[in-house]
Write a protein that holds these residues in place. Sequence first.
Motif, short mmCIF file in Angstrom:
data_model
loop_
_atom_site.label_atom_id
_atom_site.label_comp_id
_atom_site.label_asym_id
_atom_site.label_seq_id
_atom_site.Cartn_x
_atom_site.Cartn_y
_atom_site.Cartn_z
N GLU A 5 0.76 -1.13 -0.08
CA GLU A 5 -0.07 -0.09 0.00
C GLU A 5 0.77 1.13 0.26
OE1 GLU A 5 -2.95 0.26 3.09
OE2 GLU A 5 -3.45 -1.75 2.96
N GLU A 6 0.27 2.14 -0.96
CA GLU A 6 1.12 3.41 -0.77
C GLU A 6 0.21 4.59 -1.07
OE1 GLU A 6 5.02 5.50 -3.01
OE2 GLU A 6 4.60 3.53 -3.79
N ARG A 7 0.61 5.56 -0.64
CA ARG A 7 -0.15 6.98 -1.02
C ARG A 7 0.81 8.13 -1.68
NH1 ARG A 7 -4.17 10.60 2.84
NH2 ARG A 7 -4.51 12.06 1.37
N VAL A 8 0.59 8.32 -2.83
CA VAL A 8 1.50 9.25 -3.52
C VAL A 8 0.77 10.59 -3.37
CG1 VAL A 8 2.92 9.83 -5.62
CG2 VAL A 8 2.42 7.42 -4.98
N THR A 9 1.76 11.68 -2.94
CA THR A 9 1.12 12.93 -3.06
C THR A 9 2.38 13.90 -3.14
OG1 THR A 9 1.63 13.22 -0.67
CG2 THR A 9 -0.53 12.61 -1.04
N SER A 10 1.96 15.15 -3.65
CA SER A 10 3.05 16.18 -4.00
C SER A 10 2.25 17.53 -3.44
CB SER A 10 3.17 16.36 -5.32
OG SER A 10 3.76 17.44 -5.75
N ARG A 11 2.93 18.06 -2.20
CA ARG A 11 2.42 19.38 -1.81
C ARG A 11 2.37 20.47 -2.81
NH1 ARG A 11 -0.29 19.22 2.40
NH2 ARG A 11 1.03 18.01 3.37
N ALA A 12 3.18 20.61 -3.70
CA ALA A 12 3.22 21.86 -4.71
C ALA A 12 2.21 21.39 -5.76
CB ALA A 12 4.66 21.77 -5.42
N MET A 102 -3.84 4.52 -19.81
CA MET A 102 -3.98 5.19 -18.50
C MET A 102 -3.02 5.30 -17.68
SD MET A 102 -7.60 3.05 -17.46
CE MET A 102 -8.10 4.32 -16.47
N HIS A 103 -2.56 6.74 -17.38
CA HIS A 103 -1.39 6.95 -16.75
C HIS A 103 -1.96 8.03 -15.49
CE1 HIS A 103 2.84 7.80 -15.94
NE2 HIS A 103 2.53 9.19 -16.16
N PHE A 104 -1.54 7.44 -14.20
CA PHE A 104 -1.65 8.14 -13.15
C PHE A 104 -0.37 8.55 -12.56
CE2 PHE A 104 -4.94 4.72 -13.41
CZ PHE A 104 -6.10 5.35 -12.98
N ASN A 105 -0.46 9.98 -12.83
CA ASN A 105 0.91 10.65 -12.71
C ASN A 105 1.07 11.84 -11.57
OD1 ASN A 105 3.61 11.11 -13.30
ND2 ASN A 105 2.92 12.27 -15.08
N VAL A 122 -1.33 0.19 -18.27
CA VAL A 122 -1.64 1.33 -17.00
C VAL A 122 -0.37 1.62 -16.30
CG1 VAL A 122 -2.76 1.62 -14.87
CG2 VAL A 122 -3.80 -0.02 -16.79
N SER A 123 -0.15 2.77 -16.14
CA SER A 123 1.19 3.46 -15.63
C SER A 123 0.67 4.23 -14.31
CB SER A 123 2.21 3.60 -16.39
OG SER A 123 1.60 4.99 -17.12
N PHE A 124 1.73 4.06 -13.47
CA PHE A 124 1.34 5.24 -12.29
C PHE A 124 2.78 5.37 -11.68
CE2 PHE A 124 1.20 0.57 -11.06
CZ PHE A 124 1.94 0.36 -9.74
N THR A 125 2.95 6.36 -10.92
CA THR A 125 4.29 6.87 -10.29
C THR A 125 4.14 6.44 -9.05
OG1 THR A 125 3.08 8.89 -9.74
CG2 THR A 125 4.44 8.91 -11.68
N THR A 126 5.29 6.26 -8.16
CA THR A 126 5.28 5.64 -6.88
C THR A 126 6.69 6.10 -6.20
OG1 THR A 126 5.69 3.65 -5.53
CG2 THR A 126 6.30 3.37 -7.87
N ASN A 127 6.83 6.35 -5.07
CA ASN A 127 8.14 6.70 -4.45
C ASN A 127 8.78 5.39 -4.10
OD1 ASN A 127 7.83 9.61 -4.21
ND2 ASN A 127 6.14 9.25 -2.70
N HIS A 128 8.39 4.18 -4.23
CA HIS A 128 9.04 2.95 -4.15
C HIS A 128 9.05 1.98 -5.03
CE1 HIS A 128 9.21 4.63 0.17
NE2 HIS A 128 7.80 4.88 0.02
N PRO A 129 9.52 2.37 -6.31
CA PRO A 129 9.28 1.47 -7.29
C PRO A 129 9.86 0.08 -7.26
CG PRO A 129 10.86 3.16 -8.01
CD PRO A 129 10.11 3.48 -6.68
N GLU A 130 10.86 -0.12 -6.58
CA GLU A 130 11.40 -1.32 -6.37
C GLU A 130 10.85 -2.11 -5.36
OE1 GLU A 130 13.76 -2.89 -8.37
OE2 GLU A 130 13.98 -1.03 -9.17
N LYS A 131 9.79 -1.52 -4.60
CA LYS A 131 9.20 -2.40 -3.71
C LYS A 131 7.90 -2.83 -4.48
CE LYS A 131 10.32 -0.33 0.69
NZ LYS A 131 9.54 0.53 1.73
N VAL A 132 7.40 -2.12 -5.39
CA VAL A 132 6.45 -2.38 -6.07
C VAL A 132 6.59 -3.56 -7.19
CG1 VAL A 132 4.57 -1.78 -8.08
CG2 VAL A 132 5.16 -0.27 -6.07
#
Length: 145
Positions: A5-12, A102-105, A122-132
């Motif tokens: 499980e991961e939640r990806v956010t960007s404050r900016a 479908m790209h979740f970026n 389907v592609s998506f960004t993650t902060n832990h690509p190697e864990k995925v």
Amino acid sequence: MSLYEERVTSRAFQILLLVPVGIMLAGLYGTYQSEKGFDVMLALTIGVSLVILDAMAIRIEIDERELRIRGLLGLVLRKTVPIENIASFRVGEGWTSCYGVMHFNLPAKGCVAVHQRKGWTVSFTTNHPEKVAEVLSTLGIPREP
């Protein structure tokens, strides 16, 4: 039980998305003052605000049966890919190195592109690509170079 499980956010990005909401609220106030079209503007403001709120974060969940990608609320932005439908996956360095129909970026450290047997990539960004990648490999899904 979830394997990842991961939640990806960007404050900016979140701050940037608040600009249209502010403009919509100003427009809502303007239509309230003019007493014309307030109901239409209220519906548009609520609709746009829900879409923008949904786009502020990405939730990634992987279990034994499926890969789920959702927006913050999961109302508009969501995709579920059954594990048996995944043909392969590719891990990219940086959040702009993957693409899919479908790209979740959101800005993140890496990205993962999942190629389906039936359907779109389907592609998506993650902060832990190697864990995925480790979880998908554990589920028997081949990794592309």
